[in-house]
Design an enzyme around this catalytic site. Sequence first.
Site, mmCIF file in Angstrom:
data_model
loop_
_atom_site.group_PDB
_atom_site.id
_atom_site.type_symbol
_atom_site.label_atom_id
_atom_site.label_comp_id
_atom_site.label_asym_id
_atom_site.label_seq_id
_atom_site.Cartn_x
_atom_site.Cartn_y
_atom_site.Cartn_z
ATOM 1 C CG ASP A 92 -2.198 -19.725 -1.619
ATOM 2 O OD1 ASP A 92 -1.451 -19.971 -0.552
ATOM 3 O OD2 ASP A 92 -1.824 -20.320 -2.703
ATOM 4 C CG ASP B 182 -8.048 -4.733 1.332
ATOM 5 O OD1 ASP B 182 -8.966 -4.312 2.082
ATOM 6 O OD2 ASP B 182 -8.039 -4.637 0.203
ATOM 7 C CG ASP C 119 -13.547 -6.888 1.748
ATOM 8 O OD1 ASP C 119 -13.549 -6.183 2.900
ATOM 9 O OD2 ASP C 119 -13.912 -6.625 0.832
ATOM 10 C CE1 TYR D 219 -3.468 -2.634 0.451
ATOM 11 C CE2 TYR D 219 -4.652 -0.385 0.939
ATOM 12 C CZ TYR D 219 -4.903 -1.707 0.718
ATOM 13 O OH TYR D 219 -5.981 -2.565 0.467
HETATM 14 C C1 IPM Z 1 -10.494 -1.125 3.682
HETATM 15 C C2 IPM Z 1 -10.712 -0.577 2.331
HETATM 16 C C3 IPM Z 1 -9.562 0.472 2.128
HETATM 17 C C4 IPM Z 1 -8.531 -0.516 2.093
HETATM 18 C C5 IPM Z 1 -9.734 0.990 0.883
HETATM 19 C C6 IPM Z 1 -11.041 1.908 0.747
HETATM 20 C C7 IPM Z 1 -8.779 2.149 0.561
HETATM 21 O O1 IPM Z 1 -10.824 -1.828 1.438
HETATM 22 O O2 IPM Z 1 -10.392 -0.420 4.782
HETATM 23 O O3 IPM Z 1 -10.469 -2.408 3.667
HETATM 24 O O4 IPM Z 1 -8.127 -1.077 0.890
HETATM 25 O O5 IPM Z 1 -7.862 -0.729 2.975
HETATM 26 MG MG MG Z 2 -10.888 -3.514 2.033
#
Ligand code: IPM
Ligand code: MG
Length: 368
Positions: free
Chosen positions: A229, A253, A257, A145
């Site tokens: 993975d 990240d 999710d 990042y």
């Molecule tokens: C998160 C989001 C952010 C990230 C974006 C909005 C920059 O996906 O907080 O997980 O990638 O970190």
């Molecule tokens: Mg995210």
Amino acid sequence: MIKVKKRKILLLPGDGIGPEVIGEVKKIIKWFNDNKSLDFEIEEGLAGGCSYDKHGTPITDEVFYKALECEVVMLGAVGGPKWDNLEFSKKPERALLKLRKELKLFANLRPAICFEQLVDASTLKPEIVSGLDIMIVRELTGGIYFGEPRGIKPIDNGERKGINTHTYTTSEITRVARIAFDLAKKRSNKVTSCEKSNVMEAGQLWKEEVQELHDKEYKDVELSHMLADNCAMQLLRNPKQFDVIVTDNLFGDMLSDQASMLTGSLGLLPSASLGAKNKDGEMRAMYEPIHGSAPDIAGKGIANPIASILSFAMALRYSLDLDNEADALEKAVQDVLNDGLRTKDILSKGMKETSTPEMGDAIISKLQ
Ligand code: IPM
Ligand code: MG
């Protein structure tokens, strides 16, 4: 160096549904002030696309300095299609990334808890997710990042080349691993560290440093290493094998999710981004729901405020040392769900559909 002011809370509602969900948090903070004689001082500011629209930048210096002096930052969500074509430095997401980086919020805690009342909302079989309680600790200020060099540049054959760099140092790895081990001690005492040590040197270093820290200081915590993975696959196959997962910025990240959907709804999951404690025990921190700005439902009063409200519960616990209040708020959320109240995103047969403000009010009435 700007001093952190105790009990000062900065609300950055942001874009899309951000203002609606943070609006409910504001009601709850006021409730604590009025009923528990807590003297939280609230400030507000613009961050994200809304700031760009007004000031031409995703976050102004003024708002950034406010964030530096507040003990707690509560962020709603940033971004939306309206701002998709802006150059990188002006994108709403830059506000978020700048706050994370400059406030040095290196540890991102993302719990994935499956609420018993919502087991059926998950796309996975109930027996796979029922009772699920995972904590993902994502490194938040390093890795690909932020690594240099980065950019897009022309190359000889007339093509262009996009470049990002994935780097980690020993101290960046150990400080976040330490948070993971400390959390595990208060939970089920198990840490799974995820990287791609089979293809990336930075992943190999990650694995070695986590192991070394473990052997030196956390021998009593069970540690295992897993390729990222494989972790993605195991999260679907048997998610209850995990307690605390610690991983880098990019894998964190994606894995967070994925883990969030095990629980059925993004609308319920909070997160905390923590910095280091200074010698006076002060710490900078930002709390935000995991979900995004959901522009498709913004302004309709149907967004789920629970993720933001539970993010404030995390603030009570991790920043404000108010464990009892955090417990009470989390219990109020459970009580409301037990009563069958649901916002649209988690609505199922036989449940009562509520709007965003009704959900906030119901949670407050349970606090009474
Ligand atoms: C998160 C989001 C952010 C990230 C974006 C909005 C920059 O996906 O907080 O997980 O990638 O970190
Ligand atoms: Mg995210």
